[in-house]
Structures are given as C-alpha cells and as structure tokens.
Design a protein around this motif. Structure first.
Motif, PDB file in Angstrom:
ATOM      1  N   ASP A   1     -25.088   7.907  -4.998  1.00  0.00           N
ATOM      2  CA  ASP A   1     -25.717   7.265  -6.150  1.00  0.00           C
ATOM      3  C   ASP A   1     -26.096   5.815  -5.900  1.00  0.00           C
ATOM      4  O   ASP A   1     -26.822   5.227  -6.703  1.00  0.00           O
ATOM      5  CB  ASP A   1     -24.781   7.349  -7.358  1.00  0.00           C
TER       6      ASP A   1
ATOM      7  N   SER B   1     -22.827  11.804  -8.574  1.00  0.00           N
ATOM      8  CA  SER B   1     -23.557  12.745  -9.416  1.00  0.00           C
ATOM      9  C   SER B   1     -23.617  14.133  -8.792  1.00  0.00           C
ATOM     10  O   SER B   1     -23.941  15.106  -9.472  1.00  0.00           O
ATOM     11  CB  SER B   1     -24.975  12.233  -9.667  1.00  0.00           C
TER      12      SER B   1
ATOM     13  N   LYS C   1     -29.204  10.961 -16.514  1.00  0.00           N
ATOM     14  CA  LYS C   1     -28.778   9.669 -17.031  1.00  0.00           C
ATOM     15  C   LYS C   1     -28.376   9.801 -18.495  1.00  0.00           C
ATOM     16  O   LYS C   1     -29.136  10.263 -19.326  1.00  0.00           O
ATOM     17  CB  LYS C   1     -29.894   8.639 -16.888  1.00  0.00           C
TER      18      LYS C   1
ATOM     19  N   LEU D   1     -24.863  16.572 -13.290  1.00  0.00           N
ATOM     20  CA  LEU D   1     -24.279  15.249 -13.491  1.00  0.00           C
ATOM     21  C   LEU D   1     -25.292  14.152 -13.190  1.00  0.00           C
ATOM     22  O   LEU D   1     -25.062  12.998 -13.511  1.00  0.00           O
ATOM     23  CB  LEU D   1     -23.063  15.071 -12.584  1.00  0.00           C
ATOM     24  N   GLY D   2     -26.380  14.502 -12.547  1.00  0.00           N
ATOM     25  CA  GLY D   2     -27.356  13.495 -12.184  1.00  0.00           C
ATOM     26  C   GLY D   2     -28.172  12.980 -13.360  1.00  0.00           C
ATOM     27  O   GLY D   2     -28.850  11.969 -13.256  1.00  0.00           O
TER      28      GLY D   2
END
Length: 647
Positions: free
Chosen positions: A383, A317, A25, A22-23
């Motif tokens: 985040d 994330s 971009k 999920l990190g």
C-alpha cells in the motif's frame, strides 16, 4: 510450492466477490473482510502442516463457526480431513499437529462436523502416551533436552487447547485435567516476578536458566492458552478458580504495557523496541475473551478496540502483515537485548494466525467494522509502494530476489531452470528508490517484460551459466567449478532498512570433494553492496581456493586492486542500456590473486571448508542518481572498502 496444492482448489469469497476487497477506500473496514483477506494471504505464505499454520487454522476455525460462514466451515473441515487421510503430513514437535492442531479439536468439540472426530481422538490418545515430558511431567517438545530441563511457553499453545477440546468432546476428564495442568505449570516455571509477564524459555541457555525476556509472541502463546481455559474450562472444574485468578493477574500485568496504539512491543517491557504484530494479535485475542467473560473491567474495551484499529496499519489491502518477529527461541544468550534486536519480517509465517484470531474474536463480540487509526496498510509495502526501502521476495517458483533503494539482484532455484542458468547472481538495474520487484514480476506476468525500461529501470544484465555479480566457484587447477541453482531458501529478514536471505546449494560437482554451500546474503538501505557469508560444507576439513566472479561481455574496463583486495568492472552495454559497474571486495587476509575464465573475471580467496567466510559484491548503474561515470564507481568502491567488515 508445496503449499499451493492446498490452496488452488478452494479459492475463497475474497477472490470471487469484489465487494469484499480490502483495497476499497473507506473510513471503515469490516472484521469479516480483514479476517478473510489475512487468511487467504496466510495460505500463500504459511504451510498448514507447520505450527504457525495450525495457529492460523485455529483462528479461522473459530471464525468459521459464526453464523453465515457455512461455506468457509466446509472448506476448513476439508483441509483438516487431509491430515486424517495422510494427504497432509504434519511437521513439528507435538503430536497434536498430526490431527491438524487445536482448531480441529475445537470444531469437533463444537460439533461443527463429525468428520474430524476420529483423527482428533487418535492424536489425543497418542499424545497422552507418547509425547515427551519435562521433569515436572509437562508435555514438551520431542527435541527438548531434559538434561537441561528445557521447557518453553509455546508448549502451552500446542498442548492445552488441543487436550481441552478433545477431552470435552470425548468426555475424557484426564485430557481436561492435563490441559489445565500444562498451562498452570508453565506459568509457574516461566513467570517473571518483577513484571508479572512471562519469560519464553528455561534451559536453552544453561541448566535451569530462564531467558531474561518478556517477549511479545511468547507472552502471546501463554495468553492464547490461558484465555481458552478461561473461556471453556468447565465452571465446576477443581482448577477453575486458580485459572481465573492467574488470568486476572497475568492480563492485568500485560495491560500495563499496552501502548497508546493499543499494541505491544517486541520486548514488551522495552517501549523503544518495535511494535510486534504476532504478539499483539494474540494478546488482543486474550483481551477480547477476558472482556467477553467479564473478568476485566469494561474500560478495557476501548483499549481492545484501539488495538484493533492500530493493527490495521500493519495489514495490507491484500491481507499481507508486517512487523512480525522472525522465528525465535532463545536468540543469542536470551537477554532482553537479544530479543529486542531480533528482526521482524514482512509476511512471516507467524504473522497471520494472530491477526485472524484477533479479528475473529472481535467478530464474535459483535464488532463488525473497524475505523483504522491511521489507514489500512499504513506500514505495508503493497500500500506504500513508493517509499524507499529494502525488500526481498520469492517469485515464479524459481527466483529469490532482493533490492534496496539503489539496485536489485536475484538468484535462481530448483531443477526447472538448470538447463538455462546456474548459481550466478543477476542484476536488476533501477533508477528509483522505491521497490520494483513485485511490480516488474506482475508486469512480466501480464506480458510486459522487465527487459524494457518504463522509467524505473530494467533487467538487461544476462549472465546465463556464468557467475554474474558475486557468485562463487571452487577453483581447482585454473578452472572454476560452480554449483547448480539453489536447492532451498529462507527469507530470514525483510525489513524497511535491511533484508536477509539464506540459500543452500547441494547440487555441485567438484573433483575430489563433496561440497555444499550455505550462503547468507544481507543488504541494507543506502548502499550498492550486499554482504555474503558463505560456508562451504564438506566431510573433509581442507584448505581450498574460491573464485568470486564478475561476468563481463567484451566491452569492459577491469581494475584489479591487490591493496584493497578488490575487483572492479565498468562496462558499456549500449545507448539503450547504459553502463554498469560491478565489484567484489574480499578480506585482505584471504586474498589469493586474480584470474579470468569463461567470460568471468575472478578474485581468488583462500578459505577452509566448514568455516564461514565473508565478502561483499555490488553494482551501480549510470542511469541511477549516484553513479554516472566510471570514476564515480571506482571512487565509490574505494570508499566502501574502508567501511566493510569481514567478521
């Protein structure tokens, strides 16, 4: 650390497949990634033998039966099997948890595995025979007081889905009938005629009295059970028409309070209260099912999607979840204000299941990607690490630590470190306003110790077996008797502007007394002090003297102020570390003098066992922005002494 034995053998795809991170971009995040990531983080913060864990397990069970999730399904079934073998022993008030909760019954009903059939059947039979009943005949918590007619909406979550799926699997009409009876009965008792929403409870603030709330997660528990009935109660069931009518009424009432983000507030009817994610997740799950079943207008699809988009702002994330209400059953007197002021906690155990359910439901509806309304993790500590805030964490299996925008502290727990430290409070000196705890622990794990200043501050304060900054000891005949390291902890509050930690100390040797301590620590943004509320528990109600300590190292300047009931220390630790101020403020009515022993300066107070008392402790570093010299620290302590409240 008990929960780790369920996690370590079965690391999931998020870990072994970097493409699912999920990190990364992107304009979009996938429902698959969010569901997996939040589940993995949830396993770190939620015991699956606890009801919040069984909710999360139900959510991942619905997700696991989707095509392509065979590996996940096998893993989930394996976790449920541990309930059947007794390797995992359920906690809580409902017998359904003994089989692993409603998710286990759901997988049995779906014939996803026959390995769960026996344990599901045994628990369902036992539930019908032995679960406590309310005066109306509803299944209620074993701890409920029937003399006060206590019921609460959480009962619907614990009873209805489990009995419905057990009945459908086993062909037992009695179970199916009771599943409908339970939720319909609770809605009749707890419905708020003014709003069409639900109150949480009856009988917890007096015989037959309803709480005044329209609490988000409470309404979410009702939405969860009712949506499952809408989806899976057979079409020819005699209560089917009643269930659909109630669902239309209830969800239409709920949707009137859905905000512009597509989410709901802690007190649903109060838009000034904070957005609450656990209730929002459960209500989105119900909204998705109502859309799927064609029981609400399709115009609500945009509201459903908008809610999912906005929910991503509260999901980090790393799968962390913020803004979930801390454990809550009729707080205070059960007023709307009591619910409004009840805090949210970062990564609260209740946070994960509702998010997993909401995004699993989205995946079932063919929604594969979500475009965040703001950005993923917009409100997340992980985040947004450089935003000043308060923060508390449990790290390394031994440390409870907390910080705000000025200073950090920690205490140690468990027998593994008792040969090195006791109950003292350590100081982490910081020169930045943003959180550093997680970062420093991570660096330390990589071999970069936090005793070195890398531009943010460092840990140079060494207390050993002394009291550090504001720990206490029982004072008898001129000698302090301090407890060992803490035996249990709770992070009660973890918000951007305040944190709350609860510690219990049982391992204590006090001559002539058996003593334990319940210590509650609170700290807000914008101060160098934390507040301590301590209760020294004993089987005897007696007056005792307590020494609250400040550890010194031989280069200190000590100020003992009887008028302020304050003990202040300023000490130089050398050019590489700088100077550090520490202080303790106590209630003037309890002040009993000063003393020194074993390298600690003490301020003494007279207290009673089994009666809470309050004091404040704090520290200031000369490499921070506000405290530069001894006079700055002395002045600050004097000013703070005029603000603190000891009630």
């Amino acid at each position: 650390m008990e929960k780790l034995k369920y996690i370590l053998p079965v690391l999931f795809a998020v870990v072994i497949n970097p493409a699912l991170s999920l990190g990364q971009k992107s304009k979009f995040v996938s429902t698959l990634d969010i569901t997996n990531s939040v589940f993995e983080k949830g396993l770190q913060h939620t015991d699956i033998d606890f009801y919040a864990g069984t909710l999360m397990m139900h959510g991942i069970s619905e997700f696991a039966v989707l095509q392509g999730n065979d590996e996940l399904l096998a893993r989930v079934v394996g976790l449920y099997e541990k309930f059947g073998t007794g390797e995992i022993k359920a906690k809580g008030n409902f017998i359904s948890y003994e089989a692993g909760g409603s998710g286990a019954a759901y997988l049995a009903y779906k014939s996803a595995s026959n390995k769960l059939d026996e344990q599901v059947s045994i628990a369902a039979d036992k539930m019908m025979r032995k679960q406590k009943r309310s005066p109306e005949g509803l299944m209620t918590a074993m701890s409920a007081n029937n003399e006060l007619h206590q019921v609460f909406i959480d009962m619907a979550f614990a009873v209805t889905p489990y009995l419905l799926y057990s009945g459908l699997k086993l062909g037992n009409q009695e179970y199916i009938d009771f599943a409908a009876f339970e939720t319909l009965g609770l809605f009749k008792i707890l419905k708020d005629e003014k709003t069409g929403l639900l109150h949480q409870a009856r009988g917890y603030n007096g015989l037959g009295n309803l709480t005044e709330d329209n609490w988000s997660r409470g309404n979410g528990w009702g939405a969860f059970a009712l949506a499952i009935l809408v989806r899976d109660l057979p079409g020819n069931h005699p209560k089917r028409t009643e269930v659909e009518a109630l669902a239309k009424q209830f969800f239409n009432a709920v949707f009137k309070f859905q905000n512009k983000e597509g989410l709901w507030h802690q007190e649903i009817s109060d838009p000034t209260s904070y957005v609450e994610t656990s209730g929002s997740g459960l209500l989105l799950y119900g909204q998705g099912i109502m859309l799927e079943q064609g029981l609400i207008d399709n115009e609500y699809m945009q509201h459903f999607k908008r809610g999912l988009q906005s929910l991503t702002s509260y999901i980090g994330s790393d799968g962390s979840v913020s803004h979930s209400c801390f454990s809550c059953l009729c707080p205070g007197k059960g007023t709307k204000q009591d619910y409004t002021s009840h805090p949210w906690v970062y990564n609260d155990p209740h946070a994960f299941g509702p998010v997993v359910l909401a995004f699993a439901q989205a995946a079932k509806m063919g929604i594969t990607n979500i475009k965040p309304a703001k950005e993923l993790g917009y409100y997340s500590i992980i985040d947004k690490p450089n935003v000043p805030r308060t923060y508390a964490t449990y790290a390394r299996g031994t440390d409870v630590s907390w910080e705000n925008d000025r200073i950090g502290f920690r205490v140690y727990g468990g027998p593994s470190v008792r040969n090195k430290v006791r109950s003292g409070i350590d100081i982490w000196a910081k020169s930045v306003g943003y959180p550093v705890l997680d970062k420093w622990y991570k660096l330390n794990a990589q071999g970069k110790d936090y005793h070195t200043d890398r531009g943010e501050g460092h840990d140079f304060y060494h207390m050993g077996k002394q009291l550090g900054c504001g720990a206490l000891a029982v004072w008898i005949d001129g000698k302090p008797y301090a407890s060992e390291t803490f035996d249990s902890y709770k992070i009660r509050q973890n918000q951007n502007d305040r944190v709350g930690v609860e510690l219990e100390y049982k391992t204590w040797n006090v001559p002539g007394l058996k003593i334990t301590e319940l210590k509650r620590i609170e700290m807000e943004q914008g101060t160098n002090f934390f507040k301590v509320t301590s209760t020294l528990k004993s089987d005897q109600d007696v007056d005792i003297t307590v020494a609250i300590g400040l550890t010194t190292y031989g280069k200190q300047e000590v100020q003992r102020d009887k008028k302020l009931s304050a003990l202040t220390v300023w000490e130089n630790f050398g050019s590489s570390h700088g100077s550090l101020g520490t202080a303790v403020l106590v209630a003037p009515a309890q002040f009993a003098g000063f003393a020194a022993a074993n390298g600690d300066e003490h301020i003494l107070v007279k207290v009673k066992t089994n009666v809470p008392f309050t004091y404040y402790a704090g520290a200031g570093w000369d490499k921070s922005t506000r405290i530069k010299k001894n006079i700055d620290w002395k002045t600050y302590v004097v000013n703070e002494s005029k603000k603190v409240k000891f009630s």
